[in-house]
Design a protein around this motif. Structure first.
Motif, PDB file in Angstrom:
ATOM      1  N   SER A 428       0.822  -1.226   0.000  1.00 34.42           N
ATOM      2  CA  SER A 428       0.000   0.000   0.000  1.00 34.42           C
ATOM      3  C   SER A 428       0.844   1.258   0.000  1.00 34.42           C
ATOM      4  O   SER A 428       0.289   2.361  -0.123  1.00 34.42           O
ATOM      5  CB  SER A 428      -0.950   0.018   1.205  1.00 34.42           C
ATOM      6  OG  SER A 428      -2.043  -0.840   0.965  1.00 34.42           O
ATOM      7  N   GLY A 429       2.139   1.117   0.142  1.00 36.38           N
ATOM      8  CA  GLY A 429       2.931   2.341   0.017  1.00 36.38           C
ATOM      9  C   GLY A 429       4.227   2.332   0.782  1.00 36.38           C
ATOM     10  O   GLY A 429       4.620   1.335   1.392  1.00 36.38           O
ATOM     11  N   LEU A 430       4.871   3.490   0.746  1.00 36.90           N
ATOM     12  CA  LEU A 430       6.162   3.666   1.384  1.00 36.90           C
ATOM     13  C   LEU A 430       6.254   5.113   1.840  1.00 36.90           C
ATOM     14  O   LEU A 430       6.034   6.026   1.053  1.00 36.90           O
ATOM     15  CB  LEU A 430       7.269   3.379   0.361  1.00 36.90           C
ATOM     16  CG  LEU A 430       8.659   3.117   0.894  1.00 36.90           C
ATOM     17  CD1 LEU A 430       8.716   1.785   1.639  1.00 36.90           C
ATOM     18  CD2 LEU A 430       9.652   3.072  -0.258  1.00 36.90           C
ATOM     19  N   GLY A 431       6.556   5.314   3.122  1.00 39.30           N
ATOM     20  CA  GLY A 431       6.638   6.667   3.663  1.00 39.30           C
ATOM     21  C   GLY A 431       5.307   7.072   4.273  1.00 39.30           C
ATOM     22  O   GLY A 431       4.312   6.343   4.172  1.00 39.30           O
ATOM     23  N   ARG A 432       5.309   8.214   4.934  1.00 46.89           N
ATOM     24  CA  ARG A 432       4.101   8.708   5.585  1.00 46.89           C
ATOM     25  C   ARG A 432       3.817  10.140   5.170  1.00 46.89           C
ATOM     26  O   ARG A 432       4.723  10.969   5.087  1.00 46.89           O
ATOM     27  CB  ARG A 432       4.241   8.648   7.116  1.00 46.89           C
ATOM     28  CG  ARG A 432       4.215   7.224   7.675  1.00 46.89           C
ATOM     29  CD  ARG A 432       2.850   6.576   7.467  1.00 46.89           C
ATOM     30  NE  ARG A 432       2.788   5.169   7.904  1.00 46.89           N
ATOM     31  CZ  ARG A 432       3.122   4.120   7.155  1.00 46.89           C
ATOM     32  NH1 ARG A 432       3.565   4.291   5.922  1.00 46.89           N
ATOM     33  NH2 ARG A 432       3.007   2.896   7.630  1.00 46.89           N
ATOM     34  N   GLU A 433       2.535  10.394   4.924  1.00 49.53           N
ATOM     35  CA  GLU A 433       2.094  11.761   4.651  1.00 49.53           C
ATOM     36  C   GLU A 433       1.388  12.293   5.883  1.00 49.53           C
ATOM     37  O   GLU A 433       1.041  11.569   6.804  1.00 49.53           O
ATOM     38  CB  GLU A 433       1.141  11.766   3.457  1.00 49.53           C
ATOM     39  CG  GLU A 433       1.796  11.252   2.196  1.00 49.53           C
ATOM     40  CD  GLU A 433       1.022  11.606   0.945  1.00 49.53           C
ATOM     41  OE1 GLU A 433      -0.045  11.020   0.729  1.00 49.53           O
ATOM     42  OE2 GLU A 433       1.494  12.482   0.191  1.00 49.53           O
ATOM     43  N   LEU A 434       1.156  13.588   5.884  1.00 50.60           N
ATOM     44  CA  LEU A 434       0.367  14.267   6.916  1.00 50.60           C
ATOM     45  C   LEU A 434       1.010  14.190   8.311  1.00 50.60           C
ATOM     46  O   LEU A 434       2.038  13.559   8.514  1.00 50.60           O
ATOM     47  CB  LEU A 434      -1.064  13.723   6.944  1.00 50.60           C
ATOM     48  CG  LEU A 434      -1.852  13.993   5.648  1.00 50.60           C
ATOM     49  CD1 LEU A 434      -3.205  13.306   5.664  1.00 50.60           C
ATOM     50  CD2 LEU A 434      -2.024  15.483   5.412  1.00 50.60           C
ATOM     51  N   GLY A 435       0.398  14.884   9.245  1.00 51.84           N
ATOM     52  CA  GLY A 435       0.899  14.897  10.611  1.00 51.84           C
ATOM     53  C   GLY A 435       2.325  15.413  10.675  1.00 51.84           C
ATOM     54  O   GLY A 435       2.855  15.947   9.693  1.00 51.84           O
ATOM     55  N   PRO A 436       2.960  15.216  11.826  1.00 50.44           N
ATOM     56  CA  PRO A 436       4.348  15.675  11.948  1.00 50.44           C
ATOM     57  C   PRO A 436       5.296  14.880  11.060  1.00 50.44           C
ATOM     58  O   PRO A 436       6.357  15.367  10.676  1.00 50.44           O
ATOM     59  CB  PRO A 436       4.678  15.451  13.432  1.00 50.44           C
ATOM     60  CG  PRO A 436       3.542  14.694  14.022  1.00 50.44           C
ATOM     61  CD  PRO A 436       2.407  14.656  13.051  1.00 50.44           C
ATOM     62  N   ASP A 437       4.923  13.644  10.705  1.00 49.04           N
ATOM     63  CA  ASP A 437       5.834  12.758   9.966  1.00 49.04           C
ATOM     64  C   ASP A 437       6.146  13.248   8.557  1.00 49.04           C
ATOM     65  O   ASP A 437       7.224  12.980   8.022  1.00 49.04           O
ATOM     66  CB  ASP A 437       5.249  11.343   9.866  1.00 49.04           C
ATOM     67  CG  ASP A 437       5.016  10.704  11.216  1.00 49.04           C
ATOM     68  OD1 ASP A 437       4.410  11.366  12.084  1.00 49.04           O
ATOM     69  OD2 ASP A 437       5.437   9.559  11.412  1.00 49.04           O
ATOM     70  N   ALA A 438       5.179  13.937   7.923  1.00 42.57           N
ATOM     71  CA  ALA A 438       5.361  14.287   6.510  1.00 42.57           C
ATOM     72  C   ALA A 438       6.615  15.120   6.288  1.00 42.57           C
ATOM     73  O   ALA A 438       7.286  14.977   5.264  1.00 42.57           O
ATOM     74  CB  ALA A 438       4.141  15.047   6.003  1.00 42.57           C
ATOM     75  N   LEU A 439       6.961  15.972   7.257  1.00 37.58           N
ATOM     76  CA  LEU A 439       8.103  16.863   7.056  1.00 37.58           C
ATOM     77  C   LEU A 439       9.412  16.087   6.922  1.00 37.58           C
ATOM     78  O   LEU A 439      10.342  16.546   6.246  1.00 37.58           O
ATOM     79  CB  LEU A 439       8.176  17.877   8.198  1.00 37.58           C
ATOM     80  CG  LEU A 439       6.987  18.848   8.203  1.00 37.58           C
ATOM     81  CD1 LEU A 439       6.868  19.547   9.550  1.00 37.58           C
ATOM     82  CD2 LEU A 439       7.103  19.863   7.068  1.00 37.58           C
TER      83      LEU A 439
END
Ligand code: NAD
Length: 454
Positions: A428-439
């Protein structure tokens, strides 16, 4: 008509209502060149100045919320209620990341003989590739943190749904974000999207779309060790235990899968129900499904609109084996790409059980034990989201830890919250969007040692 003109079709009527010009490789290269040239100026702005521009952008989106929503209804067939939420989500995401420039903290790490500090440096030009199912939010989940961290952005909307992204770029420029800092390029995936992958000056690709194309992006990026984030498909389980509030679980289940006509990577398209309440759950589910209001998307009471395209409707239809249909809801007749909410009683050999349908089709199956429910939920290459219905706190936590997915909700089908991380396990994917993690995904950590020795 120019040779690169592309017809846009209103999904609720099937009629062409506008054409857009698709960008060529040469135009893509020019845009990337401008974005590269604009990068140092944007990066070096005082943090409060960049923050202020993002807040102004958010306010401009807020002022145009109704226009943006109407545009999305016409271009993507979203219900007006959903489209207003989506435009509001763009403003909220911009406001959230407007706080980032002044808070991109590094660390000071104790070392002998000097001072050691880390910086979070922007990457440069970021290429964002957006699908058609949520054109506004998915664009903003990429461009807001990318811009906040000091990157410049070239964004390619899906061929079918470019209009709101183009309008968002105009709004950004209207408040003073330089036009080369945030560019929107309508274009074909294999032309503009592919060029983001191959162009050496694009330092990161943010891709949301199908797992098949995501794998090509990953392979292409490997050639330059280019950074990438992937948000891909899902085959998500809604697990209902016998001790749950069965009435609430059944009443809400349709909205966990049929929102946006099921064209949602988080759609809970597998419902697993504990055997002892299976019959009761289906009895309750039927009126709930028949009660979903599938209507003209501009209707204030519409809960579901049409599918995005004729091709998507043909694809969704191909998953419905009539011998497995338990019951369906209703939908308007007419020229739009309508499809009724459909409930299947599926077994493991059913393609609708195994594959992402991306339409208003849900498969229901009974299970006996907690372990079996977890095993069935995990029996997929995907791992994006899911729901767990139980009144037993221990079970809620055990199953939440057991299901291999990035975004779970207990006793709800929570929508994505922009201030919490979002992303997938497995394919379903790799990495994280949104929240503090996206930066983290839009910066590189730089370590600097400063000697204090005389
Ligand atoms: P898609 O993969 O066909 O297209 C997505 C985007 O990629 C479009 O902009 C398209 O033009 C572009 N593209 C296509 N081929 C390309 C190539 N070779 N190189 C670069 N770019 C290319 O997907 P779609 O049909 O538009 O969207 C539906 C899919 O997106 C579903 O599978 C769904 O699960 C997934 N999705 C995932 C999430 C998530 O966050 N995980 C969110 C929304 C949609």
């Amino acid at each position: 008509m120019a040779s690169n003109a592309y017809d846009l079709i209103n999904p609720s009527t099937g009629a062409v209502f506008q054409t857009v010009e698709l960008a060529s490789v040469e135009q893509t290269d020019e845009a990337i060149g401008r974005a590269k040239a604009a990068f140092p100026g944007w990066r070096d702005l005082a943090p409060a100045t960049r923050a202020g521009l993002l807040l102004d952008f958010a306010a401009a989106v807020g002022n145009q919320l109704e226009d943006l929503a109407q545009l999305e209804v016409r271009n993507a067939g979203h219900t007006i209620g959903n489209a207003r939420w989506e435009a509001g989500n763009v403003a909220a995401v911009l406001r959230y990341y407007a706080a980032a420039p002044e808070r991109l903290f590094g660390r000071q790490i104790p070392v002998p003989g000097g001072l050691n500090v880390t910086f979070r440096e922007p990457l440069g030009v970021v290429g964002i590739i957006v699908p058609w199912n949520f054109p506004m939010p998915i664009a903003a989940w990429g461009f807001a943190p990318a811009l906040a961290a000091g990157n410049t952005v070239v964004l390619k909307p899906a061929e079918l749904t470019p209009l709101t992204a183009l309008r968002l770029a105009e709004l950004a420029h209207s408040v003073g974000i330089p036009s080369d800092v945030f560019q929107v390029l309508p274009g074909a995936g294999q032309v503009v999207g592919q060029r983001f992958v191959t162009h050496p000056d694009v330092r990161k690709v943010v891709f949301t779309g199908s797992t098949a194309v995501g794998k090509q992006i990953a392979t292409g990026c490997a050639d330059q060790v280019k950074r990438f984030t992937l948000e891909l498909g899902g085959k998500n389980a809604n697990i209902v235990f016998a001790d749950a509030d069965i009435e609430k679980a059944a009443a809400t289940a349709p909205y966990g899968v049929f929102d946006n006509a099921g064209q949602d990577c988080c759609a809970r398209s597998r419902i697993l129900v504990q055997r002892s309440v299976y019959d009761r759950f289906l009895e309750l589910l039927e009126p709930a499904v028949k009660g979903v209001r599938v209507e003209e998307p501009l209707s204030e009471t519409a809960e579901m609109g049409p599918l995005i395209s004729a091709a998507q409707r043909t694809r969704v239809e191909s998953y419905v084996d009539s011998s497995r249909v338990a019951f369906t809801g209703s939908c308007p007749d007419g020229d739009g790409f309508w499809f009724p909410p459909t409930v299947l009683l599926s077994e493991s050999d059913d393609p609708a059980w195994n594959q992402e349908v991306f339409g208003p089709v849900v498969s229901v199956r009974p299970f006996e034990t907690e372990a079996e429910a977890i095993a069935l939920a995990n029996d997929t290459e995907y791992g994006l989201s899911g729901s767990i219905w139980t009144r037993d706190v221990g079970r809620a936590l055990r199953v939440s830890r057991g299901v291999e997915a990035g975004n779970l909700s207990v006793n709800s089908h929570s929508a994505v919250r922009y201030w919490t991380p979002f992303g997938g396990f497995k394919q379903s994917g790799l990495g994280r969007e949104l929240g503090p993690d996206a930066l983290d995904g839009f910066t590189e950590v730089k370590n600097v040692f400063i000697s204090t020795e005389e």
